[in-house]
Write an enzyme that holds these catalytic residues in place. Structure first.
Site, PDB file in Angstrom:
ATOM      1  N   LYS A 185      45.711  31.386  39.937  1.00 12.26           N
ATOM      2  CA  LYS A 185      44.417  31.729  39.353  1.00 12.26           C
ATOM      3  C   LYS A 185      44.447  33.124  38.734  1.00 12.26           C
ATOM      4  O   LYS A 185      43.928  33.364  37.636  1.00 12.26           O
ATOM      5  CB  LYS A 185      43.329  31.676  40.434  1.00 12.26           C
ATOM      6  CG  LYS A 185      42.558  30.362  40.526  1.00 12.26           C
ATOM      7  CD  LYS A 185      41.634  30.166  39.381  1.00 12.26           C
ATOM      8  CE  LYS A 185      40.939  28.838  39.271  1.00 12.26           C
ATOM      9  NZ  LYS A 185      40.257  28.325  40.416  1.00 12.26           N
ATOM     10  N   ASP A 279      34.575  29.636  42.629  1.00  9.21           N
ATOM     11  CA  ASP A 279      34.927  28.900  41.428  1.00  9.21           C
ATOM     12  C   ASP A 279      34.713  27.400  41.592  1.00  9.21           C
ATOM     13  O   ASP A 279      34.338  26.711  40.649  1.00  9.21           O
ATOM     14  CB  ASP A 279      36.376  29.188  41.041  1.00  9.21           C
ATOM     15  CG  ASP A 279      36.735  28.623  39.682  1.00  9.21           C
ATOM     16  OD1 ASP A 279      35.933  28.769  38.747  1.00  9.21           O
ATOM     17  OD2 ASP A 279      37.815  28.003  39.556  1.00  9.21           O
TER      18      ASP A 279
END
Length: 609
Positions: A185, A279
């Site tokens: 990420k 997220d």
């Protein structure tokens, strides 16, 4: 005589990659001969001095020689650990090809194999994040101090991605092996939005695993114990987060891939007390909202007539649906109760209703139907009952959207274009493919997926159609960049909504003409700058931005009202772009990124060797 160097650049000092010197590590074969002498590297490396283009060509050649995606992942991980500038040049110049390797879908396999490949991802003793075992939580301040001592003084982390590995992608509980997700990420934060790679901190909470496969694996590197109960989990997780917030009060915290209940619990507990974001809940909803706005505009029916069926009711599914409700309320003036009534959910027990007879998880209650005249136990039954205009999958069930279901969606939507979003990833968990959706809907589908699918050529016309990918990569880097720059006291749903609007607004005329729902990935850097600018403007409108520079910049472009519109000024956009990190394209740029090297000789030709 070699130039005199300060102690900070002596050959004894080692970079985080384990290489003798950060400049030498990132220059590699491009290091000028005179600088090699200054760094006491004469005779220790081949004599050839090449430019960055040739260096990149060699790296790409080696990457392409790898026969599997996992081998490519390992190669790229080692490259990032030893030469971050070359790694990010390679990523940015080949983003469409490399993004699926450093993140989904390949990162899923990398996580499953993480304990087996870990020693080969970086040089020995390279520091690339925090591993926090549950039996060491009481020593978290010491762990943080150890990390501080491993980094340069000015590299205080601005952003962290933290997981406990309990729900990795659609793969389940991977324990410590989930560290591959924060690492991946953060690479996308850097590549897409220009976060500084030296100020990114991946963290895995090693709280054990309930996965027997890893408990029995002799090569597993995590704790060999079962996960704690909820009370111990929250006590330990909150202890870590509190210590991180104390040590780095301005650091943006992204929660990632926690189990559903813990994902909601941590976000609810911290969202008003720290600069944080989930997220799975907020990012997934944001990117799907952006694509959904574009799909609704192309669907050929009034937004009020949409009937949306979700398959899968975990944290991601509910998070997405709540943001779509906000869209109908804000954009189309539909009262919340009426907007919520446009949504139906199916989980493993069938259509979610208030009177189904089982105890619903807390996060499912909001969307439970109270008006149902039947109980539907399967997706097929629910499809006939609801007659949806949009089918959205976050079930992690491979091929859940069978050809019969896809064909039925086409039959139910003869006057409109059916919206079909199979959002589960990796590909082995996707509800259907782009090709299947195209064939079963006579090429009329408005499609977005969670994982990458190849283009589809319509046999009758040879028209090549590009599938939309509702990849969180479109939004979370921009949210992180905007948060790091303007430092809001917290992140609100309306800030995230502004990012989704800006994403829908970012489509150019060519993309709209082709019926695409997302901008081309090759434009990701420009798109992220626009989205970050919209985020900052909304943070200022809400009075939550703490950095005065951005408050002053945004004031001139503020409009009446508070509804998030995804807009920004050109001046704001230009300023955001100035703060986006880029890898060096020349040795001079690389040297300038290390100010204490400015006295080193500059070589403008190959004549010095």
């Amino acid at each position: 005589m070699s130039p005199v160097m300060d102690s900070g650049t002596s050959s004894a000092r080692r970079s985080r990659s384990g290489s003798p010197d950060p400049l030498a590590s990132n220059a590699g074969t491009t290091l000028p001969y005179a600088t090699r002498s200054a760094l006491h590297l004469k005779g220790l490396v081949p004599s050839g001095v090449e430019n960055f283009v040739v260096q990149e060509q060699r790296a790409l050649e080696q990457l392409n020689l790898k026969s599997t995606s996992l081998e490519k992942y390992i190669f790229l991980s080692w490259l990032r650990s030893t030469n971050s500038h070359l790694f990010y040049r390679l990523v940015l110049h080949n983003l469409r090809e490399i993004a699926p390797i450093i993140y989904t879908p390949t990162v899923g396999q990398a996580c499953e194999e993480y304990s087996h490949i870990y020693p080969f991802l970086a040089p020995p003793n390279a520091v690339d994040g925090l591993y926090v075992p549950i039996n060491e939580v009481e020593n978290i301040e010491e762990i943080i101090q150890n990390y501080k001592e491993s980094i340069k003084e000015n590299d205080t982390p601005e952003i962290t991605v933290i997981t406990d590995g309990s729900r990795i992608l659609g793969l389940g509980d991977l324990g410590m092996n989930g560290m591959g997700i924060p690492v991946g990420k953060l690479q996308l934060y850097v590549a897409a939005a220009g976060l500084n790679p030296d100020r990114c901190l991946p963290i895995v909470l090693d709280f054990g695993t309930n996965n027997r496969k890893f408990l029995d694996d002799p090569l597993y590197l995590g704790l060999r114990q079962h996960r704690p109960d909820d009370a111990e989990f929250y006590t330990c997780a909150n202890r870590v987060i509190s210590a991180l917030h104390t040590a780095f009060p301005d650091m943006f915290i992204q929660f990632e891939d926690f189990s559903t209940d813990h994902a909601f619990g941590l976000l609810d507990q911290w969202r008003n007390n720290a600069l944080c974001f989930n997220d799975d809940i907020q990012g997934t909803g944001c990117v799907i909202l952006g694509g959904f706005i574009s799909a609704v505009e192309q669907a050929r029916i009034h937004p009020r007539d949409q009937r949306i069926l979700f398959v899968g009711a975990g944290s991601a599914g509910v998070g997405v649906a709540k943001q779509l409700v906000d869209y109908f309320v804000i954009e189309h003036g539909i009262p919340e109760d009426q907007a919520k009534a446009m949504f139906w959910f199916v989980d493993s027990r069938g259509m979610i209703t208030a009177n189904r007879g089982d105890k619903l998880a807390a996060h499912k209650v909001y969307f439970a139907r109270h008006d149902n005249t039947a109980q539907c136990s399967t997706l097929e039954e629910t499809l006939e009952y609801v007659k949806p205009t949009a089918l959205i999958g976050l079930s992690t069930i491979y091929k859940a959207f069978t050809e019969n279901i896809l064909c039925r969606m086409n039959q139910l939507n003869q006057q409109a274009r059916p919206i079909i979003f199979p959002l589960s990833n990796p590909q082995s968990k996707a509800e259907c493919t782009f090709e299947e959706a195209m064939r079963c809907t006579n090429n009329r589908v408005l499609f977005a997926s969670g994982t990458a699918f190849p283009s589809y050529t319509i046999p009758e016309t040879n028209q090549v159609c590009v599938p939309g990918q509702g990849n969180n990569m479109y939004v979370f880097p921009a949210i992180g960049l905007g948060a790091v720059l303007c430092k809001p006291s917290r992140i609100t749903d309306t800030m995230i909504y502004a990012v989704a609007k800006a994403l829908a607004n970012s489509l150019n005329e060519e993309e709209k003409a082709l019926g695409e729902l997302y901008p081309r990935i090759e434009r990701i850097r420009c798109v992220e700058a626009e989205l970050a600018a919209a985020f900052i403007r909304q943070a200022v409108r809400e009075g939550l931005a703490k950095d005065e520079k951005w408050v002053e910049l945004a004031k001139n472009g503020l409009a009446e009202g508070m509804n998030p519109d995804g807009l920004f000024t050109q001046h704001m956009l230009d300023e955001v772009k100035k703060f986006m990190w880029l890898p060096a394209e020349t040795f001079e740029q690389l040297r300038d990124a290390h100010p204490h090297y400015h006295h080193h000789p500059v070589v403008h030709s190959d004549s010095d060797h």
